[in-house]
Write a protein that holds these residues in place. Structure first.
Motif, PDB file in Angstrom:
ATOM      1  N   UNK A 168      59.924  16.212 145.003  1.00 34.50           N
ATOM      2  CA  UNK A 168      59.849  15.188 143.970  1.00 34.50           C
ATOM      3  C   UNK A 168      60.779  15.524 142.808  1.00 34.50           C
ATOM      4  N   UNK A 169      61.666  14.589 142.491  1.00 32.53           N
ATOM      5  CA  UNK A 169      62.666  14.816 141.454  1.00 32.53           C
ATOM      6  C   UNK A 169      63.503  13.561 141.289  1.00 32.53           C
ATOM      7  N   UNK A 170      64.340  13.564 140.266  1.00 33.94           N
ATOM      8  CA  UNK A 170      65.405  12.568 140.159  1.00 33.94           C
ATOM      9  C   UNK A 170      66.624  13.161 140.862  1.00 33.94           C
ATOM     10  N   UNK A 171      67.169  12.389 141.774  1.00 35.29           N
ATOM     11  CA  UNK A 171      68.309  12.841 142.559  1.00 35.29           C
ATOM     12  C   UNK A 171      69.589  12.170 142.064  1.00 35.29           C
ATOM     13  N   UNK A 172      70.641  12.959 142.001  1.00 33.30           N
ATOM     14  CA  UNK A 172      71.942  12.475 141.552  1.00 33.30           C
ATOM     15  C   UNK A 172      73.001  12.827 142.584  1.00 33.30           C
ATOM     16  N   UNK A 173      73.945  11.918 142.806  1.00 36.69           N
ATOM     17  CA  UNK A 173      75.141  12.298 143.536  1.00 36.69           C
ATOM     18  C   UNK A 173      76.262  12.494 142.527  1.00 36.69           C
ATOM     19  N   UNK A 174      77.208  13.314 142.915  1.00 36.97           N
ATOM     20  CA  UNK A 174      78.323  13.608 142.027  1.00 36.97           C
ATOM     21  C   UNK A 174      79.555  13.926 142.860  1.00 36.97           C
ATOM     22  N   UNK A 175      80.710  13.642 142.299  1.00 34.26           N
ATOM     23  CA  UNK A 175      81.983  13.908 142.971  1.00 34.26           C
ATOM     24  C   UNK A 175      82.864  14.754 142.066  1.00 34.26           C
ATOM     25  N   UNK A 176      83.634  15.621 142.688  1.00 42.17           N
ATOM     26  CA  UNK A 176      84.500  16.466 141.895  1.00 42.17           C
ATOM     27  C   UNK A 176      85.543  17.169 142.737  1.00 42.17           C
ATOM     28  N   UNK A 177      86.350  17.962 142.062  1.00 40.82           N
ATOM     29  CA  UNK A 177      87.434  18.704 142.707  1.00 40.82           C
ATOM     30  C   UNK A 177      87.343  20.163 142.292  1.00 40.82           C
ATOM     31  N   UNK A 178      88.038  20.986 143.027  1.00 39.03           N
ATOM     32  CA  UNK A 178      88.064  22.402 142.671  1.00 39.03           C
ATOM     33  C   UNK A 178      88.944  22.606 141.454  1.00 39.03           C
ATOM     34  N   UNK A 190      88.196   6.354 146.928  1.00 37.79           N
ATOM     35  CA  UNK A 190      87.318   6.825 147.989  1.00 37.79           C
ATOM     36  C   UNK A 190      86.991   8.296 147.758  1.00 37.79           C
ATOM     37  N   UNK A 191      86.103   8.799 148.587  1.00 39.99           N
ATOM     38  CA  UNK A 191      85.705  10.199 148.505  1.00 39.99           C
ATOM     39  C   UNK A 191      86.681  11.140 149.221  1.00 39.99           C
ATOM     40  N   UNK A 192      87.772  10.622 149.733  1.00 47.48           N
ATOM     41  CA  UNK A 192      88.636  11.413 150.603  1.00 47.48           C
ATOM     42  C   UNK A 192      89.201  12.660 149.931  1.00 47.48           C
ATOM     43  N   UNK A 193      89.278  12.640 148.596  1.00 48.31           N
ATOM     44  CA  UNK A 193      89.851  13.804 147.910  1.00 48.31           C
ATOM     45  C   UNK A 193      88.814  14.566 147.104  1.00 48.31           C
ATOM     46  N   UNK A 194      87.546  14.206 147.280  1.00 43.39           N
ATOM     47  CA  UNK A 194      86.503  14.796 146.444  1.00 43.39           C
ATOM     48  C   UNK A 194      85.457  15.547 147.260  1.00 43.39           C
ATOM     49  N   UNK A 195      84.984  16.631 146.703  1.00 38.27           N
ATOM     50  CA  UNK A 195      83.717  17.196 147.138  1.00 38.27           C
ATOM     51  C   UNK A 195      82.619  16.283 146.588  1.00 38.27           C
ATOM     52  N   UNK A 196      81.587  16.086 147.373  1.00 38.29           N
ATOM     53  CA  UNK A 196      80.457  15.275 146.920  1.00 38.29           C
ATOM     54  C   UNK A 196      79.193  16.100 147.074  1.00 38.29           C
ATOM     55  N   UNK A 197      78.422  16.120 146.027  1.00 36.76           N
ATOM     56  CA  UNK A 197      77.180  16.875 146.053  1.00 36.76           C
ATOM     57  C   UNK A 197      75.994  16.008 145.706  1.00 36.76           C
ATOM     58  N   UNK A 198      74.847  16.423 146.191  1.00 36.74           N
ATOM     59  CA  UNK A 198      73.566  15.843 145.768  1.00 36.74           C
ATOM     60  C   UNK A 198      72.828  16.905 144.967  1.00 36.74           C
TER      61      UNK A 198
END
Length: 122
Positions: free
Chosen positions: A91-101, A28-36
């Motif tokens: 207008x663009x291609x959009x991406x989601x991403x997950x990560x940690x510090x 799950x995303x519970x431990x991640x920062x999520x960005x668009x």
């Protein structure tokens, strides 16, 4: 490790709205920062919005502030980007991403969705 699958996007007229979804599998995303993020042709990748693991904190690029909203569901399996009052410049291609510090305190986005096209017509 978390896998990200995006959905949503498409074509919308200026002033319209779209919602992008980013689904987590494996973890799950519970431990991640999520960005668009987004990348328009011949432009650098831009960070659009990000949300903290708890969901308590979010941040936006100035270009989308007050128009876009990033949220996550209670189960921490989905992150959404609600895009209102869209402009041709979105207008663009959009991406989601997950990560940690990382050790330096910067979020390192290691896991990426497949990308989805958003086109805003004038």
């Amino acid at each position: 490790q978390v896998q990200l699958v995006q959905s949503g996007g498409g074509l919308v007229q200026a002033g319209g709205s779209l919602r992008l979804s980013c689904a987590a599998s494996g973890r799950t995303f519970s431990r991640y920062f999520v960005g668009w993020f987004r990348r328009a042709p011949e432009k650098e990748r831009e960070t659009v919005a990000a949300i903290s693991p708890s969901g308590a904190t979010s941040d936006y690029a100035n270009s989308v502030k007050d128009r876009f909203t990033i949220t996550k569901n209670n189960a921490n399996t989905m992150v959404y980007l609600q895009m209102n009052n869209q402009k041709p410049g979105d207008t663009a291609v959009y991406y989601c991403a997950a990560g940690s510090k990382n050790i330096g305190g910067t979020v390192q986005y290691d896991y990426w969705g497949q990308g989805t096209q958003v086109t805003v017509s004038s």
